[in-house]
Design a protein around this motif. Sequence first.
Motif, PDB file in Angstrom:
ATOM      1  N   SER A  88      35.239  58.517  40.441  1.00  0.00           N
ATOM      2  CA  SER A  88      36.148  57.638  39.973  1.00  0.00           C
ATOM      3  C   SER A  88      35.778  57.217  41.924  1.00  0.00           C
ATOM      4  O   SER A  88      35.589  57.484  42.855  1.00  0.00           O
ATOM      5  CB  SER A  88      37.707  58.330  40.417  1.00  0.00           C
ATOM      6  OG  SER A  88      37.622  58.693  39.648  1.00  0.00           O
ATOM      7  N   GLU A 133      44.828  54.477  38.574  1.00  0.00           N
ATOM      8  CA  GLU A 133      44.022  52.679  38.305  1.00  0.00           C
ATOM      9  C   GLU A 133      44.616  52.008  39.476  1.00  0.00           C
ATOM     10  O   GLU A 133      44.155  51.136  40.153  1.00  0.00           O
ATOM     11  CB  GLU A 133      42.953  52.805  37.191  1.00  0.00           C
ATOM     12  CG  GLU A 133      42.298  51.737  37.519  1.00  0.00           C
ATOM     13  CD  GLU A 133      41.485  50.807  35.935  1.00  0.00           C
ATOM     14  OE1 GLU A 133      42.095  49.953  35.522  1.00  0.00           O
ATOM     15  OE2 GLU A 133      41.075  52.424  35.851  1.00  0.00           O
ATOM     16  N   ASN A 134      46.359  52.036  39.293  1.00  0.00           N
ATOM     17  CA  ASN A 134      46.527  50.813  38.912  1.00  0.00           C
ATOM     18  C   ASN A 134      48.327  51.291  39.301  1.00  0.00           C
ATOM     19  O   ASN A 134      48.834  51.819  38.889  1.00  0.00           O
ATOM     20  CB  ASN A 134      46.839  49.990  38.494  1.00  0.00           C
ATOM     21  CG  ASN A 134      47.476  48.599  38.867  1.00  0.00           C
ATOM     22  OD1 ASN A 134      48.692  48.413  38.807  1.00  0.00           O
ATOM     23  ND2 ASN A 134      46.425  47.427  39.858  1.00  0.00           N
ATOM     24  N   THR A 139      48.026  50.376  45.071  1.00  0.00           N
ATOM     25  CA  THR A 139      47.004  51.204  44.859  1.00  0.00           C
ATOM     26  C   THR A 139      46.382  51.012  46.108  1.00  0.00           C
ATOM     27  O   THR A 139      45.934  52.177  46.427  1.00  0.00           O
ATOM     28  CB  THR A 139      46.305  49.994  43.369  1.00  0.00           C
ATOM     29  OG1 THR A 139      47.078  49.982  42.488  1.00  0.00           O
ATOM     30  CG2 THR A 139      44.912  51.582  43.459  1.00  0.00           C
ATOM     31  N   GLN A 158      46.117  53.625  34.306  1.00  0.00           N
ATOM     32  CA  GLN A 158      45.413  55.254  33.594  1.00  0.00           C
ATOM     33  C   GLN A 158      46.215  56.129  34.464  1.00  0.00           C
ATOM     34  O   GLN A 158      45.307  56.779  35.474  1.00  0.00           O
ATOM     35  CB  GLN A 158      43.919  54.830  33.798  1.00  0.00           C
ATOM     36  CG  GLN A 158      43.326  54.242  32.712  1.00  0.00           C
ATOM     37  CD  GLN A 158      43.090  54.138  32.198  1.00  0.00           C
ATOM     38  OE1 GLN A 158      43.107  56.093  31.188  1.00  0.00           O
ATOM     39  NE2 GLN A 158      42.856  53.564  31.032  1.00  0.00           N
TER      40      GLN A 158
END
Length: 467
Positions: A239, A259-260, A279, A396
């Motif tokens: 990641s 992810e966001n 983020t 995510q």
Amino acid sequence: MADAKMHRVTAYTCAALCSFFLTGCCSDQVPLIMWSSGGVPLTSLAPPAVGHVVSSSQLVSYLNNALSSAPHNVLLFLQEKLSLDDFTMYGGVFGNKRDSAYPNLESALQSSPPPSSLVLPMVSWPGVSAVPGLLQEQLGTSPLYLEPATLAQLRLNSSVPALLIIRLPYSPGTDMMAPKEVLSGNDEVIGQVLDIVKEQAVPYTAIYTALKPSRVIGEVMSPELRSVGRSLLQVSPRSPYPPVEFKSEGSSCILLWAENLTISFYSKAKSAWERHDLTSQTFGHSVTPSLTGSSCNHTLSRLVLNYENVLGFSSFSLIFAMNRRFYKVSAREWFTLDQVELEYDGQKATFNGSRNIYAPAEFSYHCESVSSFRYALLVPCTASDNANQWRLSFTQFQIQGFGVMGRDFSYASDCAGFFTPGIWMGLLTSLLMMLILTYGLHMITQLRTMDRFDDPKGPAISVPQTE
């Protein structure tokens, strides 16, 4: 003397199976273990070097050399899927032997020390799948697929070669049982077969391997082709940034990754939504929000992310409140994400998520999209008027508030449903076709012929007429 012998065998097996640690785990290979009874040497070839992957041609050489001197009553224990990780995680040579999933297999190896045993930790997948054919060609006999009960009725002859293939009934990852229990069941079958052969006092050569590696699918498939349905997930070690980690008394207790992370605020002055991406301020090695106010225990966990200068607010906090409860219906503990709170300049906005965001207590929770406005999993709290001015969107999203071990998430319960739109369309179409077929059969069974026909030689059929 016996203890020293057992120690050497264990060290040899451990060194052979541990060889992959020096080169990394290769999931395209399958281990192969071979041993003989009576201390008969198997092969004159040197064992493979540490980390070496045995090719198909090299495997042929090993088998040819081994069978040139070993007994020709061959027992091939063939499992559907097997990987080196199954030995390293559940084999007693790496820990307490009382917890081993392979007591019978390890006992057989200890009774057949090198060079009467051969351990190939990493063999090329295509080479292993051809093992039954190679043995059949080398022995010059057809294979017999047997079960332990059938083997007890068969009498073996040391002067006549025999290839007995025992298909193990379980394979890790395809059964509802735990992997260790699955492998223990296979080991029990191996022990039963070896006991039957020992009772007949016939020398034998045994091979334990599989047709496929058990962990190849998750690494071979590209991210674009992976299923988005319900599955057990973990954050990939590749990641772009590590998860947010909160520690209590020196140990991790809460993990968060996404992810966001995006929030939106409706400005009455501008009559428009103002969007802000958190983020870059949340994740990363150098940029981490303050976790002041966070706490965790056995039943309650609270993760507080404190920011500065977000959408013009001097202080801004994003709070995740989780709870752990025991439910009698399922007879297990579950954790729920009860609320997601926003605190900004003395004001507060609350979103409820306990009805939609939940997972077993020992798991983490993962969802491709968690939002408060579209397919909402976060519901604005009616008691908070400010919640209607905010929108939350997490992509995510993965969180764990209990049972954290280190910086890695536990297996995750995914929010995706079991029935996708395609499955529903197929079910409804099948139901419609079944109804049409049923109606047609019903109409056919209702057809009736006339009870009487007009006979030209007899009296005419008269139909009375009424005015």
